[in-house]
Enzyme design. Sequence first.
Site, PDB file in Angstrom:
ATOM      1  N   PRO A 125       3.676  -4.096  15.816  1.00  0.00           N
ATOM      2  CA  PRO A 125       3.834  -3.766  17.431  1.00  0.00           C
ATOM      3  C   PRO A 125       2.644  -3.858  18.022  1.00  0.00           C
ATOM      4  CG  PRO A 125       5.124  -2.051  15.949  1.00  0.00           C
ATOM      5  CD  PRO A 125       4.429  -3.018  14.775  1.00  0.00           C
ATOM      6  N   GLN A 134       0.873  -1.258  -0.228  1.00  0.00           N
ATOM      7  CA  GLN A 134      -0.070  -0.021  -0.028  1.00  0.00           C
ATOM      8  C   GLN A 134       0.696   1.315  -0.206  1.00  0.00           C
ATOM      9  OE1 GLN A 134      -3.593  -0.635   3.173  1.00  0.00           O
ATOM     10  NE2 GLN A 134      -1.657  -2.268   3.553  1.00  0.00           N
ATOM     11  N   HIS A 188      -1.600   1.154  -4.188  1.00  0.00           N
ATOM     12  CA  HIS A 188      -2.185   2.929  -3.865  1.00  0.00           C
ATOM     13  C   HIS A 188      -1.152   3.777  -4.827  1.00  0.00           C
ATOM     14  CE1 HIS A 188      -4.187   1.782   0.167  1.00  0.00           C
ATOM     15  NE2 HIS A 188      -4.584   1.437  -0.720  1.00  0.00           N
ATOM     16  N   ASP A 193       6.151   4.908  -1.426  1.00  0.00           N
ATOM     17  CA  ASP A 193       7.400   5.663  -1.370  1.00  0.00           C
ATOM     18  C   ASP A 193       8.537   4.943  -2.007  1.00  0.00           C
ATOM     19  OD1 ASP A 193       8.113   2.912   0.105  1.00  0.00           O
ATOM     20  OD2 ASP A 193       7.397   3.954   2.053  1.00  0.00           O
TER      21      ASP A 193
HETATM   22  P1  OAD Z   1      -1.390   2.996   8.997  1.00  0.00           P
HETATM   23  O1  OAD Z   1      -0.868   4.004   9.451  1.00  0.00           O
HETATM   24  O2  OAD Z   1      -2.957   3.002   8.996  1.00  0.00           O
HETATM   25  O3  OAD Z   1      -0.940   1.703   9.736  1.00  0.00           O
HETATM   26  C1  OAD Z   1       0.555   1.558  10.202  1.00  0.00           C
HETATM   27  C2  OAD Z   1       0.537   0.231  11.009  1.00  0.00           C
HETATM   28  O4  OAD Z   1       2.004  -0.128  11.012  1.00  0.00           O
HETATM   29  C3  OAD Z   1      -0.133   0.303  12.287  1.00  0.00           C
HETATM   30  O5  OAD Z   1      -0.981  -0.758  12.402  1.00  0.00           O
HETATM   31  C4  OAD Z   1       1.177   0.483  13.404  1.00  0.00           C
HETATM   32  O6  OAD Z   1       1.027  -0.381  14.451  1.00  0.00           O
HETATM   33  C5  OAD Z   1       2.176  -0.280  12.397  1.00  0.00           C
HETATM   34  N1  OAD Z   1       3.607  -0.129  12.664  1.00  0.00           N
HETATM   35  C6  OAD Z   1       4.037   0.977  13.004  1.00  0.00           C
HETATM   36  N2  OAD Z   1       5.532   1.224  13.183  1.00  0.00           N
HETATM   37  C7  OAD Z   1       5.959  -0.274  12.825  1.00  0.00           C
HETATM   38  C8  OAD Z   1       7.075  -1.112  12.518  1.00  0.00           C
HETATM   39  N3  OAD Z   1       8.398  -0.284  12.756  1.00  0.00           N
HETATM   40  N4  OAD Z   1       6.890  -2.368  12.071  1.00  0.00           N
HETATM   41  C9  OAD Z   1       5.733  -2.569  11.752  1.00  0.00           C
HETATM   42  N5  OAD Z   1       4.801  -1.985  12.050  1.00  0.00           N
HETATM   43  C10 OAD Z   1       4.709  -0.884  12.437  1.00  0.00           C
HETATM   44  O7  OAD Z   1      -0.892   2.510   7.449  1.00  0.00           O
HETATM   45  P2  OAD Z   1      -1.435   1.672   6.354  1.00  0.00           P
HETATM   46  O8  OAD Z   1      -2.123   0.586   6.977  1.00  0.00           O
HETATM   47  O9  OAD Z   1      -0.392   1.421   5.341  1.00  0.00           O
HETATM   48  O10 OAD Z   1      -3.498   5.310   1.640  1.00  0.00           O
HETATM   49  O11 OAD Z   1      -2.638   2.609   5.796  1.00  0.00           O
HETATM   50  C11 OAD Z   1      -3.272   2.241   4.803  1.00  0.00           C
HETATM   51  C12 OAD Z   1      -3.672   3.516   3.624  1.00  0.00           C
HETATM   52  O12 OAD Z   1      -4.179   4.399   4.552  1.00  0.00           O
HETATM   53  C13 OAD Z   1      -2.294   4.125   3.104  1.00  0.00           C
HETATM   54  O13 OAD Z   1      -1.724   3.383   1.971  1.00  0.00           O
HETATM   55  C14 OAD Z   1      -2.906   5.454   2.883  1.00  0.00           C
HETATM   56  C15 OAD Z   1      -3.631   5.586   4.157  1.00  0.00           C
HETATM   57  O14 OAD Z   1      -4.619   6.751   3.638  1.00  0.00           O
HETATM   58  C16 OAD Z   1      -3.761   5.850   0.575  1.00  0.00           C
HETATM   59  O15 OAD Z   1      -3.057   7.051   0.615  1.00  0.00           O
HETATM   60  C17 OAD Z   1      -4.588   5.799  -0.613  1.00  0.00           C
END
Ligand code: OAD
Length: 235
Positions: free
Chosen positions: A206, A94, A112, A97
């Site tokens: 985490p 998703q 995305h 970058d």
């Molecule tokens: P989120 O910001 O919603 O979620 C990030 C997740 O990564 C959270 O569940 C954190 O707990 C976890 N996390 C944080 N640090 C971490 C680490 N070091 N290792 C592993 N996990 C970690 O991001 P996405 O799920 O990617 O869409 O969000 C989905 C979409 O929402 C994105 O692609 C974007 C956004 O709106 C668009 O831009 C269309």
Amino acid sequence: MRSSVSHARSIAVLTGAGVSAESGIPTFRSNGGLWQQYRFEDLATPEAFQRDPKFVWTWYEERRRSIAKAQPNAGHLALAEMERRAKRFTLITQNVDGLHDRAGSKNVIKLHGDIWVLRCLRCRREEVNREELQSLPPYCDCGGMLRPGVVWFGEALPEGAMERATEAVRHAGVFIVAGTSAQVYPAAGLIPLAIRNRATVIEINPEETDFSADVTYALRGTSAEMLPQLLGDGS
Ligand code: OAD
């Protein structure tokens, strides 16, 4: 669990913003995440872009510049190595970058879009552009305005991307879900699909997610810690 990964005939992986957190790129929904600092309605919708393209572009250009300075982390590198060792491997991300590409991943489905792609609103031509953009908004040679090649809220995913992702998950014996809050659909729907298909589902996060209770292994750690461990050789 490591042997499920090293012996799998087919591996699919879904990544989200969390896998780039340890490269210094902010997530969206964690503490201090982008959607806690900004309203997505002002920055990540076609309406916002129509209202004020310069404002939207200024934000994207800032993100492009900070991503350009970031480096892939151990999690990105482990996924590229996993692909080299696997018989069949698909990385569904998703993230926009480009850090998976820079880490060496090859078979990447970008659900995305890609922040390094610019698309003309008039002729639809797409170009890859990693340069610092001199004036905002940028324009195409045809005179049309260029927009970031990312998917905004309310927009369709790139053509064929979800179909290819679904196909990869259907064939996967192992499905790894790393660094996503699993809140955004249709991407998040790949997780219950893998569970229904009886894949070994490994979640790396985490924090707990809505799917943690249903996956085969829920690993509470960061992707830069846990993904290299899945390779099983300490590399
Ligand atoms: P989120 O910001 O919603 O979620 C990030 C997740 O990564 C959270 O569940 C954190 O707990 C976890 N996390 C944080 N640090 C971490 C680490 N070091 N290792 C592993 N996990 C970690 O991001 P996405 O799920 O990617 O869409 O969000 C989905 C979409 O929402 C994105 O692609 C974007 C956004 O709106 C668009 O831009 C269309």
